[in-house]
Write a protein that holds these residues in place. Sequence first.
Motif, PDB file in Angstrom:
ATOM      1  N   LYS A   1       0.839  -1.197   0.000  1.00  0.00           N
ATOM      2  CA  LYS A   1       0.000   0.000   0.000  1.00  0.00           C
ATOM      3  C   LYS A   1       0.877   1.252   0.000  1.00  0.00           C
ATOM      4  N   ASN A   2       0.459   2.252  -0.779  1.00  0.00           N
ATOM      5  CA  ASN A   2       1.120   3.552  -0.735  1.00  0.00           C
ATOM      6  C   ASN A   2       0.728   4.272   0.545  1.00  0.00           C
ATOM      7  N   GLN A   3       1.713   4.808   1.243  1.00  0.00           N
ATOM      8  CA  GLN A   3       1.469   5.519   2.492  1.00  0.00           C
ATOM      9  C   GLN A   3       1.729   7.008   2.300  1.00  0.00           C
ATOM     10  N   PHE A   4       0.813   7.809   2.784  1.00  0.00           N
ATOM     11  CA  PHE A   4       0.961   9.256   2.680  1.00  0.00           C
ATOM     12  C   PHE A   4       1.960   9.762   3.715  1.00  0.00           C
ATOM     13  N   GLU A   5       2.816  10.695   3.288  1.00  0.00           N
ATOM     14  CA  GLU A   5       3.764  11.333   4.196  1.00  0.00           C
ATOM     15  C   GLU A   5       3.516  12.838   4.176  1.00  0.00           C
ATOM     16  N   TYR A   6       3.156  13.385   5.323  1.00  0.00           N
ATOM     17  CA  TYR A   6       2.859  14.814   5.403  1.00  0.00           C
ATOM     18  C   TYR A   6       4.142  15.632   5.373  1.00  0.00           C
ATOM     19  N   GLN A   7       4.167  16.647   4.516  1.00  0.00           N
ATOM     20  CA  GLN A   7       5.264  17.609   4.456  1.00  0.00           C
ATOM     21  C   GLN A   7       4.671  18.998   4.291  1.00  0.00           C
ATOM     22  N   ASP A   8       5.044  19.901   5.180  1.00  0.00           N
ATOM     23  CA  ASP A   8       4.519  21.253   5.100  1.00  0.00           C
ATOM     24  C   ASP A   8       5.068  21.957   3.868  1.00  0.00           C
ATOM     25  N   TRP A   9       4.205  22.645   3.160  1.00  0.00           N
ATOM     26  CA  TRP A   9       4.594  23.428   1.998  1.00  0.00           C
ATOM     27  C   TRP A   9       5.041  24.807   2.493  1.00  0.00           C
TER      28      TRP A   9
ATOM     29  N   LEU B   1       1.805  15.065  -3.328  1.00  0.00           N
ATOM     30  CA  LEU B   1       1.917  16.481  -3.661  1.00  0.00           C
ATOM     31  C   LEU B   1       0.568  17.171  -3.629  1.00  0.00           C
ATOM     32  N   ILE B   2      -0.419  16.560  -4.250  1.00  0.00           N
ATOM     33  CA  ILE B   2      -1.733  17.190  -4.319  1.00  0.00           C
ATOM     34  C   ILE B   2      -2.353  17.280  -2.925  1.00  0.00           C
ATOM     35  N   VAL B   3      -2.129  16.251  -2.093  1.00  0.00           N
ATOM     36  CA  VAL B   3      -2.699  16.250  -0.749  1.00  0.00           C
ATOM     37  C   VAL B   3      -2.009  17.281   0.140  1.00  0.00           C
ATOM     38  N   ASN B   4      -0.685  17.333   0.117  1.00  0.00           N
ATOM     39  CA  ASN B   4       0.039  18.312   0.936  1.00  0.00           C
ATOM     40  C   ASN B   4      -0.303  19.740   0.532  1.00  0.00           C
ATOM     41  N   SER B   5      -0.476  19.977  -0.756  1.00  0.00           N
ATOM     42  CA  SER B   5      -0.855  21.314  -1.223  1.00  0.00           C
ATOM     43  C   SER B   5      -2.249  21.679  -0.743  1.00  0.00           C
ATOM     44  N   ALA B   6      -3.166  20.719  -0.801  1.00  0.00           N
ATOM     45  CA  ALA B   6      -4.534  20.974  -0.353  1.00  0.00           C
ATOM     46  C   ALA B   6      -4.592  21.209   1.154  1.00  0.00           C
ATOM     47  N   ILE B   7      -3.784  20.468   1.909  1.00  0.00           N
ATOM     48  CA  ILE B   7      -3.720  20.666   3.360  1.00  0.00           C
ATOM     49  C   ILE B   7      -3.290  22.094   3.679  1.00  0.00           C
ATOM     50  N   LYS B   8      -2.277  22.580   2.962  1.00  0.00           N
ATOM     51  CA  LYS B   8      -1.743  23.923   3.218  1.00  0.00           C
ATOM     52  C   LYS B   8      -2.807  24.997   3.050  1.00  0.00           C
ATOM     53  N   LEU B   9      -3.719  24.795   2.104  1.00  0.00           N
ATOM     54  CA  LEU B   9      -4.703  25.819   1.789  1.00  0.00           C
ATOM     55  C   LEU B   9      -6.039  25.620   2.513  1.00  0.00           C
TER      56      LEU B   9
ATOM     57  N   CYS C   1      -3.768   9.007   4.760  1.00  0.00           N
ATOM     58  CA  CYS C   1      -3.774  10.472   4.880  1.00  0.00           C
ATOM     59  C   CYS C   1      -4.412  10.887   6.201  1.00  0.00           C
ATOM     60  N   GLN C   2      -5.534  10.276   6.524  1.00  0.00           N
ATOM     61  CA  GLN C   2      -6.228  10.598   7.775  1.00  0.00           C
ATOM     62  C   GLN C   2      -5.346  10.291   8.982  1.00  0.00           C
ATOM     63  N   ALA C   3      -4.669   9.146   8.935  1.00  0.00           N
ATOM     64  CA  ALA C   3      -3.802   8.758  10.045  1.00  0.00           C
ATOM     65  C   ALA C   3      -2.624   9.710  10.199  1.00  0.00           C
ATOM     66  N   GLU C   4      -2.022  10.117   9.072  1.00  0.00           N
ATOM     67  CA  GLU C   4      -0.866  11.013   9.112  1.00  0.00           C
ATOM     68  C   GLU C   4      -1.271  12.422   9.563  1.00  0.00           C
ATOM     69  N   ILE C   5      -2.421  12.876   9.134  1.00  0.00           N
ATOM     70  CA  ILE C   5      -2.918  14.200   9.540  1.00  0.00           C
ATOM     71  C   ILE C   5      -3.213  14.208  11.036  1.00  0.00           C
TER      72      ILE C   5
ATOM     73  N   ALA D   1       0.094  14.331  12.870  1.00  0.00           N
ATOM     74  CA  ALA D   1       0.698  15.658  12.816  1.00  0.00           C
ATOM     75  C   ALA D   1      -0.125  16.695  13.584  1.00  0.00           C
ATOM     76  N   GLU D   2      -1.268  16.259  14.139  1.00  0.00           N
ATOM     77  CA  GLU D   2      -2.149  17.126  14.929  1.00  0.00           C
ATOM     78  C   GLU D   2      -2.570  18.371  14.152  1.00  0.00           C
ATOM     79  N   LEU D   3      -2.943  18.150  12.895  1.00  0.00           N
ATOM     80  CA  LEU D   3      -3.426  19.243  12.061  1.00  0.00           C
ATOM     81  C   LEU D   3      -4.920  19.442  12.316  1.00  0.00           C
ATOM     82  N   ASN D   4      -5.321  20.684  12.440  1.00  0.00           N
ATOM     83  CA  ASN D   4      -6.704  21.006  12.780  1.00  0.00           C
ATOM     84  C   ASN D   4      -7.563  21.086  11.522  1.00  0.00           C
ATOM     85  N   LEU D   5      -7.861  19.912  10.957  1.00  0.00           N
ATOM     86  CA  LEU D   5      -8.765  19.846   9.817  1.00  0.00           C
ATOM     87  C   LEU D   5      -9.393  18.461   9.755  1.00  0.00           C
ATOM     88  N   HIS D   6     -10.520  18.391   9.091  1.00  0.00           N
ATOM     89  CA  HIS D   6     -11.251  17.129   8.952  1.00  0.00           C
ATOM     90  C   HIS D   6     -11.095  16.617   7.532  1.00  0.00           C
ATOM     91  N   VAL D   7     -10.787  15.342   7.388  1.00  0.00           N
ATOM     92  CA  VAL D   7     -10.638  14.724   6.067  1.00  0.00           C
ATOM     93  C   VAL D   7     -11.854  13.863   5.767  1.00  0.00           C
TER      94      VAL D   7
END
Length: 286
Positions: A16-24, A154-162, A217-221, A224-230
């Motif tokens: 399985k591909n695993q998402f890795e969060y990286q701040d833009w 890339l698309i997920v990290n960019s969307a998270i940033k915005l 993505c949900q697990a990684e977010i 990272a304790e990001l304040n958003l809902h996926v």
Amino acid sequence: MTQIDQFESIFRAASKNQFEYQDWAVQKVLTISDGSREQTAAFEQLVQKFVSNAFETSPIQWNSCSGDDFSSVGELVEKVEQERPDLICSHRNLQIPADEFPYSLGVYIDVLTQATTFPVMLLPHRTRTGDGVPWHDESKTVIAITDHLDGDALIVNSAIKLTSEGGTLFLTHVEDEKSYLRFMNVIDKIAEIDSETAHEKIRRRLLLEPENFVASCQAEIARAELNLHVEPIVKMGNSLSDYREIVDSRQVDLVVMHTRDDDQQAMHGLAYPLTIELRETPMLLI
């Protein structure tokens, strides 16, 4: 099928591909408008308001390019290359009449999204903002669109940033049902293949991989304790009409999608028809 083939299939299915969060790291933004310097400054203020609940705007270097600063596509591209921003913010119908060409992005935007490597936030034309009212107050609901969500960090990290603090990020994958049915029609004609089993398992596998990626993505977010809902949206359908319905029904504030492929000059996949269909929706084109 040999025992080796069975083991190989099991092994591949478990991978399985695993998402890795990286701040833009957005450190420099270039705002481009076809208005005067004063109108461009007002446009930039609306942009800052739109993204202010997603990330801090004050540490960012904001530069602008007004209609007085360029008179050709070549001049604009040269200015962009000199600035080398992390993000370009511009509007539809740059340097062309928006009312006369509502279904066109215009050559300036086409070139910015295809001939440069910088992400472009595309907004409705600056004259459509009324009395200083932005297109949306903030990017509270953001949707990431790709024709292959699985593994597209890339698309997920960019969307998270915005996505605004406390906002909702929709991670979508709409599998083209017409293509699926065409392949299934071929399988139905091969006597050695159990058609009923093939239909069920192939359909499930096509949707399972993006579902697994969204779960990572949900697990990684969360980690990272990001304040958003996926919220995942994974389905079979007709991509263009389904995405249009999703954007309208969820009252999406920002669409994030790719616009270029390494092996083509034209706009990537569904990007162009979606940019034409969603004329009143802000977009981040990567």
